[in-house]
Design a protein around this motif. Structure first.
Motif, PDB file in Angstrom:
ATOM      1  N   ALA A 420       1.063  -3.555  -0.090  1.00 37.19           N
ATOM      2  CA  ALA A 420       1.159  -2.235   0.550  1.00 37.19           C
ATOM      3  C   ALA A 420       1.180  -2.315   2.068  1.00 37.19           C
ATOM      4  CB  ALA A 420      -0.002  -1.355   0.084  1.00 37.19           C
ATOM      5  N   PHE A 421       0.585  -3.367   2.640  1.00 36.34           N
ATOM      6  CA  PHE A 421       0.534  -3.476   4.102  1.00 36.34           C
ATOM      7  C   PHE A 421       1.927  -3.602   4.715  1.00 36.34           C
ATOM      8  CE2 PHE A 421       0.495  -7.864   2.672  1.00 36.34           C
ATOM      9  CZ  PHE A 421       1.302  -8.518   3.583  1.00 36.34           C
ATOM     10  N   ARG A 423       4.391  -1.786   4.217  1.00 37.52           N
ATOM     11  CA  ARG A 423       4.938  -0.453   4.497  1.00 37.52           C
ATOM     12  C   ARG A 423       3.978   0.384   5.333  1.00 37.52           C
ATOM     13  NH1 ARG A 423       5.035   2.677   0.662  1.00 37.52           N
ATOM     14  NH2 ARG A 423       3.937   1.587  -0.995  1.00 37.52           N
ATOM     15  N   ASP A 424       2.969  -0.250   5.878  1.00 35.48           N
ATOM     16  CA  ASP A 424       1.923   0.483   6.598  1.00 35.48           C
ATOM     17  C   ASP A 424       1.748  -0.137   7.980  1.00 35.48           C
ATOM     18  OD1 ASP A 424      -0.517   1.520   7.580  1.00 35.48           O
ATOM     19  OD2 ASP A 424      -1.237   1.902   5.556  1.00 35.48           O
ATOM     20  N   SER A 425       2.277   0.519   8.990  1.00 35.01           N
ATOM     21  CA  SER A 425       2.200  -0.028  10.354  1.00 35.01           C
ATOM     22  C   SER A 425       0.769  -0.080  10.853  1.00 35.01           C
ATOM     23  CB  SER A 425       3.064   0.812  11.304  1.00 35.01           C
ATOM     24  OG  SER A 425       2.627   2.170  11.309  1.00 35.01           O
ATOM     25  N   CYS A 427      -1.899  -0.817   9.036  1.00 36.52           N
ATOM     26  CA  CYS A 427      -2.458  -2.058   8.495  1.00 36.52           C
ATOM     27  C   CYS A 427      -1.955  -3.255   9.294  1.00 36.52           C
ATOM     28  CB  CYS A 427      -2.065  -2.225   7.022  1.00 36.52           C
ATOM     29  SG  CYS A 427      -2.972  -1.176   5.870  1.00 36.52           S
ATOM     30  N   GLN A 428      -0.678  -3.261   9.622  1.00 35.14           N
ATOM     31  CA  GLN A 428      -0.082  -4.412  10.288  1.00 35.14           C
ATOM     32  C   GLN A 428      -0.674  -4.665  11.665  1.00 35.14           C
ATOM     33  OE1 GLN A 428       4.200  -4.310  10.236  1.00 35.14           O
ATOM     34  NE2 GLN A 428       4.278  -3.688   8.089  1.00 35.14           N
ATOM     35  N   GLY A 438      -4.488  -4.797   3.172  1.00 34.35           N
ATOM     36  CA  GLY A 438      -4.058  -3.439   2.895  1.00 34.35           C
ATOM     37  C   GLY A 438      -4.380  -2.945   1.499  1.00 34.35           C
ATOM     38  N   ARG A 445      -5.344   4.352  -2.196  1.00 32.69           N
ATOM     39  CA  ARG A 445      -3.962   4.548  -1.733  1.00 32.69           C
ATOM     40  C   ARG A 445      -3.140   5.264  -2.799  1.00 32.69           C
ATOM     41  NH1 ARG A 445      -1.265   2.060   2.555  1.00 32.69           N
ATOM     42  NH2 ARG A 445      -2.809   0.393   2.761  1.00 32.69           N
ATOM     43  N   GLU A 450      -3.938   7.581   1.307  1.00 28.03           N
ATOM     44  CA  GLU A 450      -4.658   7.172   2.511  1.00 28.03           C
ATOM     45  C   GLU A 450      -4.863   5.661   2.538  1.00 28.03           C
ATOM     46  OE1 GLU A 450      -8.285   9.324   2.682  1.00 28.03           O
ATOM     47  OE2 GLU A 450      -7.328  11.293   2.834  1.00 28.03           O
ATOM     48  N   ARG A 451      -5.025   5.144   3.738  1.00 22.33           N
ATOM     49  CA  ARG A 451      -5.235   3.711   3.936  1.00 22.33           C
ATOM     50  C   ARG A 451      -6.650   3.343   3.465  1.00 22.33           C
ATOM     51  NH1 ARG A 451      -4.293   3.642   9.195  1.00 22.33           N
ATOM     52  NH2 ARG A 451      -2.060   3.633   8.751  1.00 22.33           N
ATOM     53  N   CYS A 453      -9.348   1.356   3.973  1.00 15.90           N
ATOM     54  CA  CYS A 453     -10.009   0.382   4.846  1.00 15.90           C
ATOM     55  C   CYS A 453     -11.386   0.001   4.306  1.00 15.90           C
ATOM     56  CB  CYS A 453     -10.170   0.948   6.250  1.00 15.90           C
ATOM     57  SG  CYS A 453      -8.605   1.341   7.055  1.00 15.90           S
TER      58      CYS A 453
END
Length: 484
Positions: A420-421, A423-425, A427-428, A438, A445, A450-451, A453
């Motif tokens: 999933a990370f 597609r998640d800026s 997370c990156q 992620g 998610r 939602e992210r 964390c």
């Protein structure tokens, strides 16, 4: 045209004396030092005494630098001073992952680590619901208790699944869950010896775990479990007897604390090697009594490294009673956990959970995100998340056949195991990415978008300092002990 068969069958370079093609030895042959940069996965904290603590979420390294080293090291990891491999301190930081070569793409490293782990075929993790019914009715429980002991044909399917993987398989992990797994001793007595035998015959690395309420963990049951190498347990005590019994009453309304505590004390009297994580769930109602509860544990389990405490705040996990739970807020939960953890350690009790040295790449990834991990229900459903179980359709990813075949829904599997990370800026760009990738909790998610964390992202610095100070106190205490 003719050819020289000797040239085609053997490299001409092999006929040249090796010393003529080696690089000359000496300073003129030395390559320039590699330029370095700080890892993007560094977390740093400073103690009141000026110690610099560094943790790298990719390598898992944690180092403490003395106050007199603080400024020099910090200059290197903040790029205020040029770092290259020619310097001893730089080499030290490189070896632990705090500095990396300037050309390193650390996001690519995480992608590689994720792919390497998720494409493993040599590991199988099974979470077995020996019984989906339970002898307790805990106030915060989210399960429905619709089925009893695991069916014989499901047990046969599990055996055939393991047999079908032999040859490629190197690691087998079996966790017993429920409901209450000890309600399902018929399944445990059948499968436990099978796993130990096949692991020994095939030379597998074999790990077992059981989450049990401990009420049925009598001497006889403990004998049977330990004989099957089921020797790693999580057992819950929610504080003082009256607090525990209010949280974790029996299905008939009876009290449960005394029986569980007696069974734990009996375990402590055994010489066997095992591990028991005593989980303590706390909320606004029972947290005030935890300070009085810990001396009870100290008397029985202090300085016994087989027993470890883990403090967790009660959550609204999807049960029918969620609206009535006195859950703590995020900050309140952290304050309670920090306080009771420090007190427990001061009493000679072991505590796990939160930040630990060695927490590196993938260590904060949920088991459900791994394609080789499956929950096997009592009737053969294959699931991913032990909170959703069979209440959410997207969590039922397939069925187990009696011949050991996994009939999987590829789209549901992809939902749980995606990187999933990528597609998640957010997370990156996060320093925790290496550890959680992620997917600390794919359920969050999936349910909310939602992210997910991990809590350690917010509390890492405080927990690093608390851990370091605890180890310093323990070292000082050990140094003061008289030599026998």
């Amino acid at each position: 045209m003719g050819t020289n068969s000797d040239v085609l069958s053997k490299s001409p370079l092999d006929r040249i004396p090796i010393r003529l093609i080696e690089e000359p030895i000496g300073t003129s042959a030395r390559k320039p030092p590699i330029r370095l940069k700080p890892s993007r996965f560094n977390v740093q904290a400073t103690t009141e005494e000026g110690w610099l603590l560094l943790w790298n979420t990719y390598s898992g390294s944690m180092n403490a630098f003395r106050p007199e080293q603080h400024d020099a090291v910090r200059a290197l990891i903040s790029q205020k001073t040029d770092a290259d491999e020619g310097r001893k301190i730089s080499r030290y930081l490189v070896d632990r992952g705090f500095l990396v070569p300037m050309a390193t793409d650390e996001l690519r490293r995480v992608q590689y680590a994720f792919g390497t782990e998720n494409h493993r075929t040599d590991r199988l993790e099974l979470i077995l619901l020996a019984s989906e019914d339970c002898n307790f009715r805990c106030t915060y429980c989210y399960e429905d208790f619709r089925r009893g002991t695991m069916l014989p044909e499901v047990r046969e399917g599990i055996k055939n699944l393991v047999r079908s993987r032999l040859g490629a398989l190197k690691e087998l992990s079996v966790s017993w869950f429920g409901g209450e797994p000890l309600y399902g001793m018929e399944a445990i007595d059948d499968l436990g010896p099978f796993f130990t035998q096949i692991a020994d015959e095939a030379g597998l690395r074999y790990h077992t775990h059981m989450t049990t309420n401990g009420y049925l963990l009598t001497d006889d049951v403990a004998d049977r479990l330990l004989a099957a190498r089921i020797n790693d347990f999580q057992i819950t005590l929610d504080g003082l007897p009256e607090d525990h019994d209010r949280h974790r009453g029996a299905r008939d309304g009876g009290k449960t604390f005394d029986t569980i505590f007696h069974n734990l004390c009996r375990l402590a009297e055994r010489p066997d090697r095992f591990t028991v994580v005593i989980r303590v769930n706390f909320d606004k109602e029972n947290s005030p009594g935890l300070e009085a509860f810990l001396p009870m544990l100290q008397e029985r389990f202090a300085n016994d490294d087989r027993f470890v405490l883990a403090f967790h705040s009660v959550g609204q996990w999807g049960g029918a009673n969620d609206a009535n739970l006195a859950v703590c807020g995020v900050d309140e939960s952290q304050a309670v956990r920090t306080k009771v953890t420090a007190l427990a350690r001061s009493l000679g009790l072991n505590v796990t959970g939160g930040w630990q040295p060695g927490l590196g790449a993938g260590e904060e990834v949920c088991y459900a995100a791994r394609p080789y991990n499956f929950i096997v229900g009592a009737h053969g459903d294959l699931m991913k998340c032990t909170i959703d179980l069979d209440k959410a359709d997207h969590n039922i990813v397939g069925t187990l056949k009696a011949d050991g075949t996994l009939d999987l829904d590829v789209d549901k599997m992809a939902l749980w195991t995606e990187p999933a990370f990528e597609r998640d800026s957010g997370c990156q760009s996060c320093h925790m990415l290496a550890a959680c990738q992620g997917v600390h909790c794919p359920k969050i998610r999936i349910d909310s978008g939602e992210r997910p964390c991990p809590g350690i992202r917010r509390t890492a610095k405080q927990e690093m300092v608390a851990y370091f100070e605890s180890t310093q106190r323990q070292a000082a205490a050990a140094a003061m002990e008289p030599v026998p």
